[in-house]
Design a protein around this motif. Structure first.
Motif, PDB file in Angstrom:
ATOM      1  N   LEU A  31       0.760  -1.438  -0.256  1.00  0.00           N
ATOM      2  CA  LEU A  31      -0.050  -0.166  -0.310  1.00  0.00           C
ATOM      3  C   LEU A  31       0.729   1.403  -0.023  1.00  0.00           C
ATOM      4  CD1 LEU A  31      -2.681  -1.469   2.891  1.00  0.00           C
ATOM      5  CD2 LEU A  31      -3.292  -1.024  -0.127  1.00  0.00           C
ATOM      6  N   SER A  35       0.622   3.955  -3.166  1.00  0.00           N
ATOM      7  CA  SER A  35       0.882   5.763  -2.698  1.00  0.00           C
ATOM      8  C   SER A  35       1.753   6.322  -3.063  1.00  0.00           C
ATOM      9  CB  SER A  35       0.272   5.523  -1.476  1.00  0.00           C
ATOM     10  OG  SER A  35       1.016   5.475  -0.716  1.00  0.00           O
ATOM     11  N   GLY A  38       2.097   6.754  -6.453  1.00  0.00           N
ATOM     12  CA  GLY A  38       1.087   7.019  -7.542  1.00  0.00           C
ATOM     13  C   GLY A  38       1.144   8.407  -7.721  1.00  0.00           C
ATOM     14  N   SER A  39       1.906   8.794  -6.470  1.00  0.00           N
ATOM     15  CA  SER A  39       1.840   9.637  -6.478  1.00  0.00           C
ATOM     16  C   SER A  39       3.295  10.820  -6.741  1.00  0.00           C
ATOM     17  CB  SER A  39       1.872  10.857  -4.679  1.00  0.00           C
ATOM     18  OG  SER A  39       2.758  10.266  -4.637  1.00  0.00           O
ATOM     19  N   TYR A  45      -3.383  12.741  -7.038  1.00  0.00           N
ATOM     20  CA  TYR A  45      -2.907  11.662  -6.298  1.00  0.00           C
ATOM     21  C   TYR A  45      -4.284  10.597  -6.941  1.00  0.00           C
ATOM     22  CZ  TYR A  45      -3.345   8.581  -1.573  1.00  0.00           C
ATOM     23  OH  TYR A  45      -3.017   7.349  -1.458  1.00  0.00           O
ATOM     24  N   LYS A  47      -5.771   6.570  -6.528  1.00  0.00           N
ATOM     25  CA  LYS A  47      -5.537   5.337  -5.528  1.00  0.00           C
ATOM     26  C   LYS A  47      -5.609   4.078  -6.013  1.00  0.00           C
ATOM     27  CE  LYS A  47      -8.527   7.890  -2.202  1.00  0.00           C
ATOM     28  NZ  LYS A  47      -9.847   7.885  -1.353  1.00  0.00           N
ATOM     29  N   MET A  50      -2.645   2.319  -5.411  1.00  0.00           N
ATOM     30  CA  MET A  50      -2.378   2.059  -3.913  1.00  0.00           C
ATOM     31  C   MET A  50      -3.076   0.551  -3.511  1.00  0.00           C
ATOM     32  SD  MET A  50      -3.436   3.976  -0.203  1.00  0.00           S
ATOM     33  CE  MET A  50      -5.209   3.884  -1.285  1.00  0.00           C
ATOM     34  N   TYR A  51      -3.993   0.503  -4.023  1.00  0.00           N
ATOM     35  CA  TYR A  51      -5.056  -0.719  -4.601  1.00  0.00           C
ATOM     36  C   TYR A  51      -4.073  -2.076  -5.127  1.00  0.00           C
ATOM     37  CZ  TYR A  51      -9.029   1.977  -3.322  1.00  0.00           C
ATOM     38  OH  TYR A  51      -9.501   2.977  -2.095  1.00  0.00           O
TER      39      TYR A  51
END
Length: 86
Positions: A31, A35, A38-39, A45, A47, A50-51
């Motif tokens: 996670l 994240s 992704g950022s 941002y 999600k 992260m998933y």
């Protein structure tokens, strides 16, 4: 020659409790890495990385746990089953 792999001497309860620690660590690490990716690499941002990272961590932990428990259970010497006909 030396043996390449050492035999694991842990019992079932130790392996089972280690699985929960492994699930937690790998899922949280996935996670966090997802994240960050992704950022850093996507605009804003998102999600979904992260998933995906959490799912990959969970899947790797599940595979490790399954292999560890199966190695222990398959290494046991079961008694042969014999059926007596009357």
């Amino acid at each position: 020659m030396r043996e390449m792999s050492k035999t694991d001497k842990r019992d079932f309860e130790d392996r089972y409790s280690a699985c929960f620690v492994d699930f937690g660590l790998k899922t949280v690490t996935g996670l966090l890495i997802g994240s960050m990716m992704g950022s850093f690499f996507l605009r804003g941002y998102k999600k979904w990385p992260m998933y995906i990272g959490g799912g990959l961590g969970f899947g790797m932990a599940y595979s490790n746990c399954e292999n560890s428990l199966n190695d222990y259970l398959l290494a046991m010497n079961p008694k042969p089953c014999s059926i007596k006909l009357v």
